[in-house]
Design a protein around this motif. Structure first.
Motif, PDB file in Angstrom:
ATOM      1  N   LEU A 158      -7.450   4.287  -5.506  1.00  0.00           N
ATOM      2  CA  LEU A 158      -6.713   3.176  -4.898  1.00  0.00           C
ATOM      3  C   LEU A 158      -5.477   2.829  -5.728  1.00  0.00           C
ATOM      4  CD1 LEU A 158      -6.434   1.037  -2.708  1.00  0.00           C
ATOM      5  CD2 LEU A 158      -7.962  -0.429  -4.059  1.00  0.00           C
ATOM      6  N   LEU A 159      -5.602   2.850  -7.049  1.00  0.00           N
ATOM      7  CA  LEU A 159      -4.445   2.592  -7.909  1.00  0.00           C
ATOM      8  C   LEU A 159      -3.367   3.667  -7.698  1.00  0.00           C
ATOM      9  CD1 LEU A 159      -6.236   1.539 -11.236  1.00  0.00           C
ATOM     10  CD2 LEU A 159      -5.153   0.047  -9.546  1.00  0.00           C
ATOM     11  N   ILE A 160      -3.803   4.913  -7.563  1.00  0.00           N
ATOM     12  CA  ILE A 160      -2.861   6.005  -7.310  1.00  0.00           C
ATOM     13  C   ILE A 160      -2.196   5.822  -5.946  1.00  0.00           C
ATOM     14  CG2 ILE A 160      -2.666   8.502  -6.946  1.00  0.00           C
ATOM     15  CD1 ILE A 160      -4.947   8.804  -9.061  1.00  0.00           C
ATOM     16  N   ASP A 161      -2.994   5.443  -4.941  1.00  0.00           N
ATOM     17  CA  ASP A 161      -2.425   5.162  -3.610  1.00  0.00           C
ATOM     18  C   ASP A 161      -1.350   4.085  -3.693  1.00  0.00           C
ATOM     19  OD1 ASP A 161      -4.067   6.988  -2.307  1.00  0.00           O
ATOM     20  OD2 ASP A 161      -5.468   5.469  -1.558  1.00  0.00           O
ATOM     21  N   GLN A 162      -1.605   3.061  -4.475  1.00  0.00           N
ATOM     22  CA  GLN A 162      -0.629   1.978  -4.605  1.00  0.00           C
ATOM     23  C   GLN A 162       0.657   2.470  -5.261  1.00  0.00           C
ATOM     24  OE1 GLN A 162      -2.854  -1.057  -6.625  1.00  0.00           O
ATOM     25  NE2 GLN A 162      -3.985  -1.639  -4.799  1.00  0.00           N
ATOM     26  N   ALA A 163       0.521   3.275  -6.298  1.00  0.00           N
ATOM     27  CA  ALA A 163       1.709   3.783  -6.999  1.00  0.00           C
ATOM     28  C   ALA A 163       2.575   4.606  -6.055  1.00  0.00           C
ATOM     29  CB  ALA A 163       1.284   4.619  -8.211  1.00  0.00           C
ATOM     30  N   PHE A 164       1.964   5.565  -5.384  1.00  0.00           N
ATOM     31  CA  PHE A 164       2.745   6.430  -4.497  1.00  0.00           C
ATOM     32  C   PHE A 164       3.057   5.767  -3.168  1.00  0.00           C
ATOM     33  CE2 PHE A 164       1.114   9.624  -7.478  1.00  0.00           C
ATOM     34  CZ  PHE A 164       2.341  10.128  -7.883  1.00  0.00           C
ATOM     35  N   GLY A 165       2.242   4.777  -2.787  1.00  0.00           N
ATOM     36  CA  GLY A 165       2.540   4.025  -1.574  1.00  0.00           C
ATOM     37  C   GLY A 165       3.883   3.324  -1.676  1.00  0.00           C
ATOM     38  N   VAL A 166       4.168   2.751  -2.824  1.00  0.00           N
ATOM     39  CA  VAL A 166       5.462   2.093  -3.042  1.00  0.00           C
ATOM     40  C   VAL A 166       6.592   3.111  -2.891  1.00  0.00           C
ATOM     41  CG1 VAL A 166       6.923   0.958  -4.766  1.00  0.00           C
ATOM     42  CG2 VAL A 166       4.553   0.222  -4.455  1.00  0.00           C
ATOM     43  N   LEU A 167       6.433   4.269  -3.504  1.00  0.00           N
ATOM     44  CA  LEU A 167       7.455   5.305  -3.438  1.00  0.00           C
ATOM     45  C   LEU A 167       7.725   5.722  -1.990  1.00  0.00           C
ATOM     46  CD1 LEU A 167       8.069   8.267  -5.727  1.00  0.00           C
ATOM     47  CD2 LEU A 167       7.740   8.734  -3.319  1.00  0.00           C
ATOM     48  N   TRP A 168       6.674   6.111  -1.273  1.00  0.00           N
ATOM     49  CA  TRP A 168       6.856   6.620   0.087  1.00  0.00           C
ATOM     50  C   TRP A 168       7.322   5.525   1.045  1.00  0.00           C
ATOM     51  CZ3 TRP A 168       7.661  11.461   0.769  1.00  0.00           C
ATOM     52  CH2 TRP A 168       7.066  12.410  -0.074  1.00  0.00           C
ATOM     53  N   TYR A 169       6.836   4.314   0.864  1.00  0.00           N
ATOM     54  CA  TYR A 169       7.264   3.210   1.732  1.00  0.00           C
ATOM     55  C   TYR A 169       8.754   2.931   1.542  1.00  0.00           C
ATOM     56  CZ  TYR A 169       7.368  -1.305   4.072  1.00  0.00           C
ATOM     57  OH  TYR A 169       7.689  -2.345   4.907  1.00  0.00           O
ATOM     58  N   ARG A 170       9.185   2.921   0.307  1.00  0.00           N
ATOM     59  CA  ARG A 170      10.609   2.663   0.049  1.00  0.00           C
ATOM     60  C   ARG A 170      11.486   3.820   0.523  1.00  0.00           C
ATOM     61  NH1 ARG A 170      12.774  -1.449  -3.982  1.00  0.00           N
ATOM     62  NH2 ARG A 170      11.228  -3.082  -3.704  1.00  0.00           N
ATOM     63  N   LEU A 171      11.003   5.046   0.387  1.00  0.00           N
ATOM     64  CA  LEU A 171      11.775   6.190   0.868  1.00  0.00           C
ATOM     65  C   LEU A 171      11.822   6.238   2.393  1.00  0.00           C
ATOM     66  CD1 LEU A 171      10.700   9.243  -1.341  1.00  0.00           C
ATOM     67  CD2 LEU A 171      12.969   8.222  -1.198  1.00  0.00           C
ATOM     68  N   GLY A 172      10.653   6.081   3.013  1.00  0.00           N
ATOM     69  CA  GLY A 172      10.549   6.354   4.444  1.00  0.00           C
ATOM     70  C   GLY A 172      10.719   5.186   5.375  1.00  0.00           C
ATOM     71  N   VAL A 173      10.478   3.963   4.909  1.00  0.00           N
ATOM     72  CA  VAL A 173      10.517   2.811   5.816  1.00  0.00           C
ATOM     73  C   VAL A 173      11.636   1.856   5.438  1.00  0.00           C
ATOM     74  CG1 VAL A 173       9.211   0.859   6.737  1.00  0.00           C
ATOM     75  CG2 VAL A 173       8.044   3.022   6.294  1.00  0.00           C
ATOM     76  N   ARG A 174      11.584   1.324   4.238  1.00  0.00           N
ATOM     77  CA  ARG A 174      12.570   0.311   3.830  1.00  0.00           C
ATOM     78  C   ARG A 174      13.910   0.895   3.443  1.00  0.00           C
ATOM     79  NH1 ARG A 174      11.244  -3.817  -0.474  1.00  0.00           N
ATOM     80  NH2 ARG A 174      13.278  -4.539   0.189  1.00  0.00           N
ATOM     81  N   ARG A 175      13.916   2.167   3.038  1.00  0.00           N
ATOM     82  CA  ARG A 175      15.146   2.780   2.515  1.00  0.00           C
ATOM     83  C   ARG A 175      15.718   1.942   1.377  1.00  0.00           C
ATOM     84  NH1 ARG A 175      15.182   7.851   4.981  1.00  0.00           N
ATOM     85  NH2 ARG A 175      14.631   7.559   7.133  1.00  0.00           N
ATOM     86  N   ALA A 176      14.800   1.457   0.543  1.00  0.00           N
ATOM     87  CA  ALA A 176      15.159   0.590  -0.579  1.00  0.00           C
ATOM     88  C   ALA A 176      15.174   1.421  -1.860  1.00  0.00           C
ATOM     89  CB  ALA A 176      14.163  -0.554  -0.699  1.00  0.00           C
TER      90      ALA A 176
END
Length: 195
Positions: A158-176
Motif C-alpha cells: 500500500l505504501l508503494i501504491d501511494q508513492a507511485f500513485g502520486v507519480l502516475w496521477y500527476r503524469l496522467g490526470v492532473r498534468r502537475a
C-alpha cells in the motif's frame, strides 16, 4: 522535423542501426511534438525505414514506446544507501520524480500510459516495467524492516501504491509537476505511516 539518419540497408535482415534509428526517433518526435500523438508513419519517416520494418520488430506503438523508454532509461535502478528510511525514500522519490519529469521520459511515460489503455500487450509490458521500480522501493522498505524502522504488519504494498500513485496521477490526470519538494513531502508522509 527530425532528419533521417544515414545507414546501410541490409534487406529483411534485422539491422541494429535501423533499430537504433527507430528508438532514437521516438523521443525526438515526441519532444518536437511537445508530447502530442505521433504515428508509426512519422516514426518510420524520421528513422528512415519502412513502416513494415517497425511492425516486424514491435507489434504496436505502445510496445515500441516502452522499448524506447527502456533504451533511454537503462535497466539499472538506482539504489539509495542512506541510514534511515526517510533518507532512502527521499533520495529514491527525488530521483524518480526528476527522471519522470525530464524529457524524453516525461513524454514517453504519458504516451505509454495512453496506449496501455487500448493495447493489452502495452499494458502488460508497462506493468512489468513498473514492477522493476516497485521492487526497488520494496527493497528500501525491506532494509528499513531489518533496521527496526518498520513495524510488523505494515502494508508495504500500500505504501508503494501511494508513492507511485502520486507519480502516475500527476503524469496522467492532473498534468502537475513532479517537484523535489513534492518528493520530500511524500517521503516524509510515507516514513511517518510506517508504524
Amino acid at each position: 522535423m527530425v532528419s533521417k539518419p544515414c545507414r546501410v540497408h541490409t534487406g529483411r535482415k534485422r539491422n541494429d542501426a535501423a533499430r537504433q534509428a527507430i528508438l532514437d526517433a521516438v523521443p525526438a518526435l515526441l519532444a518536437a511534438a511537445d508530447g502530442t500523438d505521433i504515428t508509426m508513419t512519422e516514426i518510420a519517416a524520421a528513422a528512415g525505414v519502412g513502416k513494415q520494418t517497425i511492425y516486424r520488430w514491435w507489434p504496436s506503438r505502445g510496445v515500441l514506446l516502452l522499448d524506447a523508454l527502456s533504451a533511454w532509461a537503462g535497466a539499472e535502478v538506482a539504489e539509495p544507501s542512506g541510514e534511515t528510511l526517510l533518507e532512502d525514500l527521499d533520495t529514491f522519490l527525488r530521483a524518480t520524480f526528476l527522471a519522470a519529469s525530464t524529457p524524453p521520459a516525461h513524454h514517453l511515460l504519458c504516451a505509454i500510459l495512453a496506449d496501455a489503455q487500448r493495447d493489452p500487450e502495452t499494458s502488460r509490458l508497462l506493468a512489468g516495467f513498473a514492477e522493476t521500480r516497485r521492487a526497488a522501493l520494496r527493497r528500501i522498505f525491506d532494509r528499513a524492516r531489518v533496521r527496526g524502522e518498520l513495524a510488523d504488519g505494515t502494508d508495504v504494498e500500500l505504501l508503494i501504491d501511494q508513492a507511485f500513485g502520486v507519480l502516475w496521477y500527476r503524469l496522467g490526470v492532473r498534468r502537475a509537476p513532479l517537484t523535489a519538494e513534492l518528493a520530500a513531502q511524500l517521503a516524509a508522509t510515507l516514513a511517518d505511516m510506517r508504524r
